[in-house]
Design an enzyme around this catalytic site. Structure first.
Site: not given
Length: 478
Positions: A292, A343
């Protein structure tokens, strides 16, 4: 769980009689080339990549050929949650309220559930053009937190699923110690995740004994986040990893700077931002992958670029969770390596990740082709080539595209797809990434030179689909 001694897809399939492919058009790391001959050895490594060649006796690809995409961030079990959290629980719905729902869902999972979910998911990945996956694995224990008789039970389920379907795997057992910055106690819902550095390293050693590393699999570690791992725990994990087999250059992945609240909590605790703190605690280098890294200041962007670490971007999940938008232009301008991951698996499509990455920048900056450059004006080409390279670095495996010494992981596109046919090389990836297709525009997928998807179909897909539906029926029972 199938016995680890049973043949996997890779073991059961014979090597192709011709370990070669002639590609009338192929995307190499330096761009599109015509008449490319690919040859690979018995280990699945490319030994020849020659443009301007003749076909000879090699099989000819039925469409344009591109590299397989590494998926650098996966929580396999969360695929079964897709669509289950899209009803407002409160006016302040956020990542943190989603996390509570995820914890509750995780409590219901049994080993056979995880294996069925992962097997179906990994087939979906292959059919979408992902040929490797980094599994960020933090579900270690039985419900309630008691260890299984074999502490690697759930990790081995994931490895079995990957081997069955033929996808490359980098397994990242996760260290999860605390419930928040400063060693806050964990909650009961986190009990299945909690371990110590020694326990985590013992799990990795167990995996090395059961299934030694080879070109198709690698083991790293993942300190979950700076809020869930103490500075001392992080140091113990990294030092212990260096002492293990293959540990000196093993991948290390970590969630970081995903949410504004995480930034604020970190500042309140120690006066530093998360990326700043990590770089002060560890000698971060190219084997690290920061997942991220959405919220960084200018100094953090510069320091991270100097480190050589990879940034793991997961645009569809980051959008789903309301994380925010990274300054991807600055990331690319600084030449920071980066890759993409699916993810939480609300989307399993590398093209969706690349498209949303660019579209998020367009919405923010109110202009088009933000992530192109004068040297690389075709946005899709630039993003695809960089994502393959960064994803390979995060995997810690030789999967960095169609080049000698890399694994023969490649995708043959459907040359008859209405949105791809008759496109010039300069237009092809743009049509692939920025045009929504009716179905998958992918014909065949090879991993290590072995064809695992043929004419859009995987040999285990029907069996895996049935097991997945049975699993979902069981998990969704009231």
């Amino acid at each position: 769980m199938a016995s680890l001694g049973e043949p996997t897809l890779q073991q059961a399939q014979a090597h192709p009689q011709q370990q070669a492919l002639f590609c009338p058009l192929a995307l190499l790391p330096d761009g599109w080339q015509r008449n490319v001959l690919l040859r690979w050895d018995d280990t699945g490594r490319l030994i020849e990549v020659s443009a301007g060649s003749s076909c000879g006796t090699a099989r000819q690809a039925a469409g344009p050929v591109i590299a397989g995409m590494p998926n650098l961030h996966s929580h396999a079990f969360q695929r079964a949650m897709a669509g289950l959290t899209e009803v407002m629980g409160s006016p302040s719905d956020s990542f943190w309220s989603w996390r509570k729902l995820m914890y509750r869902f995780a409590q219901r999972l049994q080993p056979e559930h995880l294996e069925a979910i992962a097997r179906h998911l990994y087939i979906e990945m292959l059919k979408a053009g992902y040929t490797s996956v980094c599994e960020f694995h933090y579900l270690h224990h039985a419900p309630g937190g008691l260890p299984y008789a074999d502490r690697a039970e759930l990790a081995l389920r994931l490895m079995q699923a990957a081997a069955d379907v033929g996808i490359g795997m980098t397994l990242l057992p996760v260290l999860y110690q605390y419930g928040g910055f400063g060693g806050q106690p964990s909650s009961g819902e986190q009990a299945r995740f909690i371990s110590s550095p020694d326990e985590l390293l013992a799990l990795r050693e167990r995996l090395l004994q059961a299934l030694p590393e080879n070109p198709m699999r690698r083991y790293g570690v993942a300190p979950h986040s700076l809020r869930a791992v103490s500075p001392q725990g992080l140091e113990e994990l990294v030092i212990g990893l260096r002492r293990q087999r293959g540990g000196h250059d093993a991948p290390v992945h970590i969630h970081i700077a995903e949410q504004w609240r995480e930034i604020q909590d970190c500042l309140a605790w120690c006066g530093q931002r998360p990326v700043q703190l990590l770089l002060s605690l560890q000698e971060v280098d190219g084997r690290w992958c920061l997942i991220h890294a959405t919220h960084m200041d200018q100094a953090e962007y510069q320091a991270l670029a100097a480190s050589g670490a990879v940034v793991g971007l997961c645009p569809t999940t980051e959008a789903n969770l309301g994380d925010g938008i990274i300054d991807a232009g600055q990331l690319l301008h600084s030449r920071t390596p980066w890759g993409i991951g699916s993810d939480s698996h609300i989307a399993i499509n590398p093209r969706s990740e690349l498209r949303l990455l660019e579209y998020g920048q367009r919405l923010h900056h109110r202009r088009r082709n933000v992530l192109a450059s004068e040297a690389a004006p075709a946005t899709a080409d630039r993003l695809f080539i960089q994502a393959v390279a960064g994803g390979a670095a995060a995997c810690g495996r030789a999967v960095a595209g169609l080049a000698v010494g890399q694994q023969a992981d490649f995708v043959i596109l459907d040359g008859d797809d209405v949105n791809l046919a008759d496109r010039s090389p300069a237009q092809l990836l743009s049509a692939l990434v920025f045009c929504e297709h009716d179905g998958q525009p992918i014909r065949d997928v090879h991993v290590g030179g072995r064809r695992v998807v043929s004419a859009g179909q995987h040999p285990l897909q029907d069996q895996a689909r049935r097991a997945y539906r049975d699993t979902m029926a069981d998990l969704l029972k009231e």
